[in-house]
Write an enzyme that holds these catalytic residues in place. Structure first.
Site: not given
Ligand SMILES: Cc1ncc(C[n+]2csc(CCOP(=O)(O)OP(=O)(O)O)c2C)c(N)n1
Ligand SMILES: [Mg+2]
Lengths: 324, 343
Positions: A29, A60, A85-86, A129
């Protein structure tokens, strides 16, 4: 020599690797036009074009999943996740697919991809985050795991990651992108080798990524009080160089592990167990773990600071360990 | 006399369909004898035409992934039934040297990028493979096979979107057997017109009758032409799972009448009748073909039974590149800690 930032060192590593290996692509991204959420890939679209620097939708799972398939068929993808975190959204692709494909398929094929991301506290990113999730990766057989703390390591570890035939999780720290240092292009340590950042005889601090800098500051201040601290930077958590650690502990007799990830079942638990297994005879005291607290990361800067080790805590904990 | 091309093809398809079914029957026998590695054996009986029809339209160089019910797809691709059976038995002569088994069989030589035991887990790999093919301009296509259950997984829609956005040579094939384990499709999905979902993402989409291998083949071939030009596609092959979800399952949740009707959707019976009606083969010739296939699969079964097990120390191999150190054993760590000699 001119100073380079951690961010620039990463970009240089990617750029040089892409120049010499046409199979490398970057997908993620905002990696193209925007230049990366933390600016690592800025300007690379202009040099390499949108076939090799690929902006993706906010998806993701397919970012990592497509990287797996591309890696299996002849490309060497660098998949960027904006925040570690993602990775929760891509965990199946990382853990059940990328890490296991070589093994499940009886060694027929590897998955030569690099999953780049960044983690850690320091910018009031709050609970979603700011995490340090390296223990999850370390707990997954089949993954390499690099966590550079310096400009030179950022460069060399990333370049090396782009030559391996297995998946590498490459975790940067959001608090280090503006770190400046002298990039030593010839100082390539072997993959999986820890580095003694500071020598000392009273105790051994074992750490990695941003916490190294805090350990170094603490060691410097403590030296003025006559306390001599050795600081070991693991550089990679897989492979894990316990030899350097054990050798140090055999001299100092005291070990303290400093990590930003949370305490329970964290990286510090593994490191502490390993030190106990490999250097028990030399230990004068139990291994001490100074880790992040067992809490989600809060947003208030004051609270955030309290959730992970700081220089003062490192110093006071060293003194406790030394019974001073 | 030169054979009618349609006859040749019909006979080829017939043999393939019978091979798939007979292979699955032998897997089942192997299980009963206690010879399979595990009981998670998902048989594709009733779904043969999806495997044979789509594979018939694929070319050398194309890549594909399958779901957990993928024996037939791989066999139709040209896999060696001996090595397949050996893998299902967990033997070292198997495709993955006994490390993968029924649900993780793969062969890079035939473009099989792997069966997957995570529902939807292999779908995104064809997006990446398609990207490789696009960047290498090699004209290959990447095809993901999955069940109707995966139609409810998010990764499918991320994959469809990205394939269409990047114009990748990718095809998604849903083998709809009406069930995800014990849950019938209408209890799992609010809408059943899956083609419309795919179209919404910019894919070409169609639904075919999985009892007619020619329909599956023709539609796939037609779609794959455009897929290779960068128009991704979605194909739903309607069929019925004749037996239980896995080998142990007796489908108590299914209605008897429904099962009886479902099992009439038999691609082999339909094609056989067609072949006989056209006069391409007599019944006796069909029987001979079936016998030949049985022999082939009996040999595969024997091969698996007679193959040796992997040696215990192989557990540490293949976690990483052979250039890298293997993981250290738990025993090694214990001995190291206690200062015993390394045994
Ligand atoms: C992510 C995930 N969830 C659940 C399961 C358990 N499971 C295995 S097969 C299956 C049903 C799948 O149905 P479908 O996709 O239609 O394939 P079929 O078995 O009908 O061929 C389920 C729920 C799994 N393997 N993976
Ligand atoms: Mg199903």
């Amino acid at each position: 020599m001119a100073e380079t930032t951690y961010r620039e060192a990463l970009r240089l590593a990617l750029t040089e690797s892409m120049r010499s290996d046409p199979s490398i692509i970057i997908l993620g991204e905002e990696v193209g036009k925007y230049g990366g959420a933390y600016g690592v890939t800025k300007g690379m679209l202009e040099e390499f074009g949108d076939a090799r620097i690929r902006d993706t939708p906010i998806s993701e799972e397919v970012i990592v999943g497509a990287a797996v398939g591309a890696a299996m068929t002849g490309l060497r993808p660098v998949a960027e996740l904006m925040y570690i975190d993602f990775v929760t959204l891509a965990m199946d692709q990382l853990v059940n697919q990328a890490a296991k494909i070589r093994y499940m398929f009886g060694g027929q094929i590897g998955v030569p991809m690099v999953l780049r991301s960044q983690g850690g506290t320091g910018r009031s990113g709050a609970a979603q985050h700011s995490q340090s999730l390296e223990a999850w990766m370390m707990h997954t057989p089949g993954l390499h795991l690099a966590m550079p703390s310096t400009v030179t390591d950022a460069y060399h570890l990333l370049k090396h990651s782009l030559t391996l035939n297995d998946p590498v999780v490459f975790l940067e720290h959001k608090g280090l992108y503006t770190l400046k240092g002298t990039l030593e292009p010839d100082k390539a340590l072997p993959w999986g080798k820890a580095e003694v950042r500071r020598q000392g005889g009273d105790c051994t601090l074992v750490s990695y990524s941003r916490m190294i800098h805090l350990c170094m500051d603490a060691a410097e201040t403590l030296s003025k009080e006559g306390i001599s601290v050795e600081v070991i930077d693991l550089r990679t958590l897989h492979p894990l160089d316990m030899q350097t650690v054990s050798e140090s502990v055999s001299r100092t007799g005291r070990a303290m592990v400093v990590t930003e990830d949370c305490l329970t079942a964290g990286v510090s638990a593994e490191l502490s167990a390993r030190i106990m297994e490999e250097a028990f005879d030399f230990l004068e005291e139990p291994v001490v773990r100074l880790s992040g607290e067992d809490i989600p990361i809060p947003v208030s800067p004051q609270l955030e600071q309290g959730s992970v080790p700081g220089v003062e805590r490192i110093m006071s904990t060293v003194k406790m360990l030394l019974r001073r | 006399m030169i054979d009618h091309p349609e006859k040749q093809q019909a006979l080829r398809f017939f043999r393939q369909l019978v091979r798939v079914r007979t292979f699955e029957e032998r897997v089942s026998e192997l299980f009963v004898q206690g010879g399979t590695a595990g009981s998670m054996l998902h048989l594709s009986i009733g779904e043969e035409a999806g495997a044979v029809g789509v594979m018939g339209a694929m070319r050398e160089g194309d890549g594909f992934t399958t779901h957990h019910r993928g024996h037939g797809i791989f066999l139709a691709r040209g896999a060696d039934p001996k090595r397949m059976m050996a893998e299902i038995a967990g033997k070292s002569s198997g495709y993955c040297r006994g490390k993968g088994g029924s649900m993780h069989i793969a062969d890079m030589g035939l473009g099989h990028l792997g069966a997957n035991a995570i529902v939807g887990g292999g779908i995104s790999h064809v997006v990446g493979a398609g990207l490789t093919y696009q960047m290498k301009h090699n004209g290959n296509a990447a095809i993901a096979f999955f069940g109707d259950g995966a139609m409810q997984q998010g990764i499918l829609y991320e994959s469809m979107n990205l394939s269409a956005l990047w114009k990748l040579p990718v095809m998604f094939v849903c083998i709809n057997n009406e069930y995800g384990m014990g849950t019938r499709l209408d209890r799992a999905s609010a809408t059943l017109e899956f083609e419309r979902r795919a179209e919404t993402f910019g894919l070409r989409a169609a639904e075919v009758d999985g009892t007619d291998v020619f329909e599956v083949y023709n539609r796939s071939r037609n779609m794959l032409e455009d897929v290779r030009k960068g128009q991704p596609a979605f194909l739903k092959v309607n069929s019925y799972r004749f037996h239980g979800h896995a080998r142990m399952d007796k489908s108590p949740y299914r209605d008897q009448d429904e099962e009886r009707e479902g099992r009439k959707k038999d691609a082999i019976a339909f094609l056989r009748q067609h072949i006989v009606e056209e006069g391409w083969y007599q019944e006796s010739e069909c029987d001979e073909l079936v016998e030949e296939v049985k022999q082939e699969m009996d040999e595969a079964l024997k091969y698996a039974q007679q193959s040796s097990n992997p040696s215990p120390e192989e557990i540490y191999d293949d976690v990483f590149d052979p250039e890298t150190d293997n993981p250290v054993s738990v025993d090694f760590r214990i001995r190291q800690a206690l200062h015993y000699s390394q045994g």
